[in-house]
Design an enzyme around this catalytic site. Structure first.
Site, PDB file in Angstrom:
ATOM      1  N   HIS A 271       0.801  -1.227   0.000  1.00 14.45           N
ATOM      2  CA  HIS A 271       0.000   0.000   0.000  1.00 14.45           C
ATOM      3  C   HIS A 271       0.829   1.270   0.000  1.00 14.45           C
ATOM      4  CE1 HIS A 271       0.887  -0.130   4.291  1.00 14.45           C
ATOM      5  NE2 HIS A 271       0.561   1.148   4.334  1.00 14.45           N
TER       6      HIS A 271
HETATM    7  C1  UD1 Z   1      -2.100   5.606   5.894  1.00 15.01           C
HETATM    8  C2  UD1 Z   1      -0.776   6.074   6.517  1.00 15.01           C
HETATM    9  C3  UD1 Z   1       0.261   4.982   6.362  1.00 15.01           C
HETATM   10  C4  UD1 Z   1      -0.235   3.658   6.902  1.00 15.01           C
HETATM   11  C5  UD1 Z   1      -1.559   3.317   6.233  1.00 15.01           C
HETATM   12  C6  UD1 Z   1      -2.134   2.024   6.745  1.00 15.01           C
HETATM   13  C7  UD1 Z   1      -0.261   8.451   6.436  1.00 15.01           C
HETATM   14  C8  UD1 Z   1       0.564   9.489   5.773  1.00 15.01           C
HETATM   15  N1  UD1 Z   1      -0.258   7.251   5.863  1.00 15.01           N
HETATM   16  O1  UD1 Z   1      -1.888   5.467   4.502  1.00 15.01           O
HETATM   17  O2  UD1 Z   1       1.433   5.349   7.080  1.00 15.01           O
HETATM   18  O3  UD1 Z   1       0.724   2.652   6.666  1.00 15.01           O
HETATM   19  O4  UD1 Z   1      -2.483   4.385   6.491  1.00 15.01           O
HETATM   20  O5  UD1 Z   1      -3.306   1.687   6.110  1.00 15.01           O
HETATM   21  O6  UD1 Z   1      -0.883   8.725   7.434  1.00 15.01           O
HETATM   22  N2  UD1 Z   1      -9.464   4.985   2.086  1.00 15.01           N
HETATM   23  C9  UD1 Z   1     -10.638   4.285   2.113  1.00 15.01           C
HETATM   24  N3  UD1 Z   1     -11.161   3.962   3.342  1.00 15.01           N
HETATM   25  C10 UD1 Z   1     -10.575   4.297   4.509  1.00 15.01           C
HETATM   26  C11 UD1 Z   1      -9.377   5.015   4.473  1.00 15.01           C
HETATM   27  C12 UD1 Z   1      -8.825   5.356   3.254  1.00 15.01           C
HETATM   28  O7  UD1 Z   1     -11.193   3.955   1.083  1.00 15.01           O
HETATM   29  O8  UD1 Z   1     -11.109   3.953   5.576  1.00 15.01           O
HETATM   30  C13 UD1 Z   1      -8.870   5.319   0.783  1.00 15.01           C
HETATM   31  C14 UD1 Z   1      -9.149   6.737   0.362  1.00 15.01           C
HETATM   32  O9  UD1 Z   1      -9.326   6.743  -1.006  1.00 15.01           O
HETATM   33  C15 UD1 Z   1      -7.870   7.463   0.705  1.00 15.01           C
HETATM   34  C16 UD1 Z   1      -6.820   6.381   0.483  1.00 15.01           C
HETATM   35  O10 UD1 Z   1      -7.464   5.166   0.870  1.00 15.01           O
HETATM   36  O11 UD1 Z   1      -7.684   8.587  -0.074  1.00 15.01           O
HETATM   37  C17 UD1 Z   1      -5.578   6.570   1.281  1.00 15.01           C
HETATM   38  O12 UD1 Z   1      -5.884   6.741   2.666  1.00 15.01           O
HETATM   39  P1  UD1 Z   1      -4.895   7.638   3.604  1.00 15.01           P
HETATM   40  O13 UD1 Z   1      -5.340   7.572   5.022  1.00 15.01           O
HETATM   41  O14 UD1 Z   1      -4.738   8.985   2.995  1.00 15.01           O
HETATM   42  O15 UD1 Z   1      -3.505   6.946   3.434  1.00 15.01           O
HETATM   43  P2  UD1 Z   1      -3.110   5.406   3.483  1.00 15.01           P
HETATM   44  O16 UD1 Z   1      -2.557   5.035   2.176  1.00 15.01           O
HETATM   45  O17 UD1 Z   1      -4.219   4.575   4.046  1.00 15.01           O
END
Ligand code: UD1
Length: 373
Positions: free
Chosen positions: A205
């Site tokens: 991821h």
């Molecule tokens: C975040 C953390 C990362 C961690 C990861 C674990 C930061 C900078 N990154 O990355 O360190 O390893 O979480 O999962 O804080 N989304 C969903 N549902 C959710 C959450 C997110 O669909 O419940 C999708 C959204 O499209 C979002 C994307 O995932 O834009 C990324 O989510 P985000 O929290 O921005 O970063 P992660 O890649 O999850």
């Protein structure tokens, strides 16, 4: 003693659960749990609260997704009035996600001491958002709780006062041990139709791996190759799912090679499936530690790790993102005997106990509230 504890994203929940459990054992501690809502899907958040028996958050900030600046700023804006209302003696943040940094900055600007659990880890790669979060959180924290010796060394080299640094072990391993009877009962391996002890687990991821189509295509091809030798199960993170959906052809070749794409698993099912695996391929940070504790060979699909003890004392190998190298290393693991488990010092399931003892000692029950308004 009032403590505000902040969680936001999936890897925070298993670090916070043992801390909350330990705090609630002490009547002198009023522990408040704040969930920023950085992760909000049931599969990324709610399921983890249930699996880890985390109490429902006392306060939900519901910030949701967004750019780094947007997400960090939203947490700060919504958390500030909460901290002003509660006036805690200390704010506890865990890990290295945007919610960690946002919680620490908000607290320190209100004059509230910050405790950072999992401090000092460094990948030395500032293109990783987590590395920026780690550096900034550590520099403003008053209590730096460290999981491995490299953490202490990094902090000392950065000029941190040694009195702030506490080697306490690893709260992730506390959760692993506290939940052992539960994950050992999971029947996920059977439900996924995986052959006992003879399958691999994949998680990917990191933006650096999944946001660039050429890199992701190379990784998918490597997985297809490994999948011909060993069935693979791949719980797909929402970020990765979006990217993979845009690459249908590669998905088909991977599917036909024995890889199972599944929705993200809850904590208990995930640890269960990892504990029985022959091999893990991942770019996660926490999974490098969990596989070390479980004695499962782990190939880290990155160029570096911020958790070097998982390599020197554990089961982890850093293999980079070259598809050829990933395949060669995976096949090599399959030809080797399973490694012996060698746990790093203090990864014994009692880290939360040590952390709470240190915090209680700092603020005896008679102390007045800290922080200025
Ligand atoms: C975040 C953390 C990362 C961690 C990861 C674990 C930061 C900078 N990154 O990355 O360190 O390893 O979480 O999962 O804080 N989304 C969903 N549902 C959710 C959450 C997110 O669909 O419940 C999708 C959204 O499209 C979002 C994307 O995932 O834009 C990324 O989510 P985000 O929290 O921005 O970063 P992660 O890649 O999850």
């Amino acid at each position: 003693m009032k403590i505000v504890n902040i969680v936001g994203a999936r890897p925070n929940f298993m670090k916070m659960a043992p801390l909350i459990r330990e705090m609630r054992r002490h009547p002198s501690i009023a522990a408040t749990l704040v969930h920023t809502g950085q992760h909000y899907d049931d599969s990324m958040a709610g399921q983890f609260f249930r699996d880890l028996e985390l109490p429902p958050p006392d306060i939900s900030l519901e910030v949701g997704s967004g750019s780094h600046a947007h997400q960090t700023a939203e947490v700060m804006k919504r958390l500030e009035p909460v901290l002003n209302e509660i006036r805690p003696h200390v704010v506890v943040v865990v890990g290295d996600v945007n919610s960690t940094l946002a919680g620490a900055v908000t607290a320190v600007k209100l004059g509230i001491p910050v405790a950072h659990v999992e401090a000092g880890l460094r990948s030395f790669d500032r293109s990783m958002p987590e590395e920026i979060n780690r550096l900034l959180t550590d520099v403003i924290s008053d209590y730096l709780f460290v999981t491995e010796e490299s953490g202490r060394e990094n902090l000392l080299r950065e000029g941190v006062d040694a009195r702030k640094i506490h080697m306490v072990g690893n709260v992730m391993i506390d959760s692993l041990e506290q939940c052992r009877p539960l994950w050992q009962r999971s029947d996920i391996t059977a439900r996924l139709g995986l052959p006992h002890g003879d399958y691999g687990v994949v998680t990917l991821h990191r933006p650096s791996n999944v946001d660039d189509p050429a890199t992701l295509r190379g990784l998918v091809k490597a997985l297809a190759e490994v999948g011909r030798r060993l069935p693979l199960v791949f719980p797909v993170h929402p970020r990765t799912r979006g990217r993979l959906e845009a690459m249908e052809a590669e998905m088909e070749s991977l599917g036909s090679s024995g890889a199972h794409y599944v929705a993200p698993l809850g904590y208990l099912d995930f640890i269960s499936v990892v504990s029985g695996a022959r091999l893990v391929l991942t770019d996660s940070g926490g999974l490098q530690e969990e596989t070390t504790a479980l004695g499962v060979p782990c190939l880290t699909v990155r160029e570096q790790t911020e958790r070097p003890i998982t390599v020197t004392r554990g089961t982890n190998r850093i293999v980079g993102t070259s598809p050829d190298r990933i395949v060669t290393e995976a096949l090599r693991v399959l030809d080797e005997p399973k490694p012996a488990v060698s746990r790093p010092p203090l990864w014994d399931g009692r880290a939360a106990e040590r952390i709470v003892a240190i915090l209680r000692e700092a603020w005896p029950a008679t102390a007045g509230p800290a922080g200025r308004s």
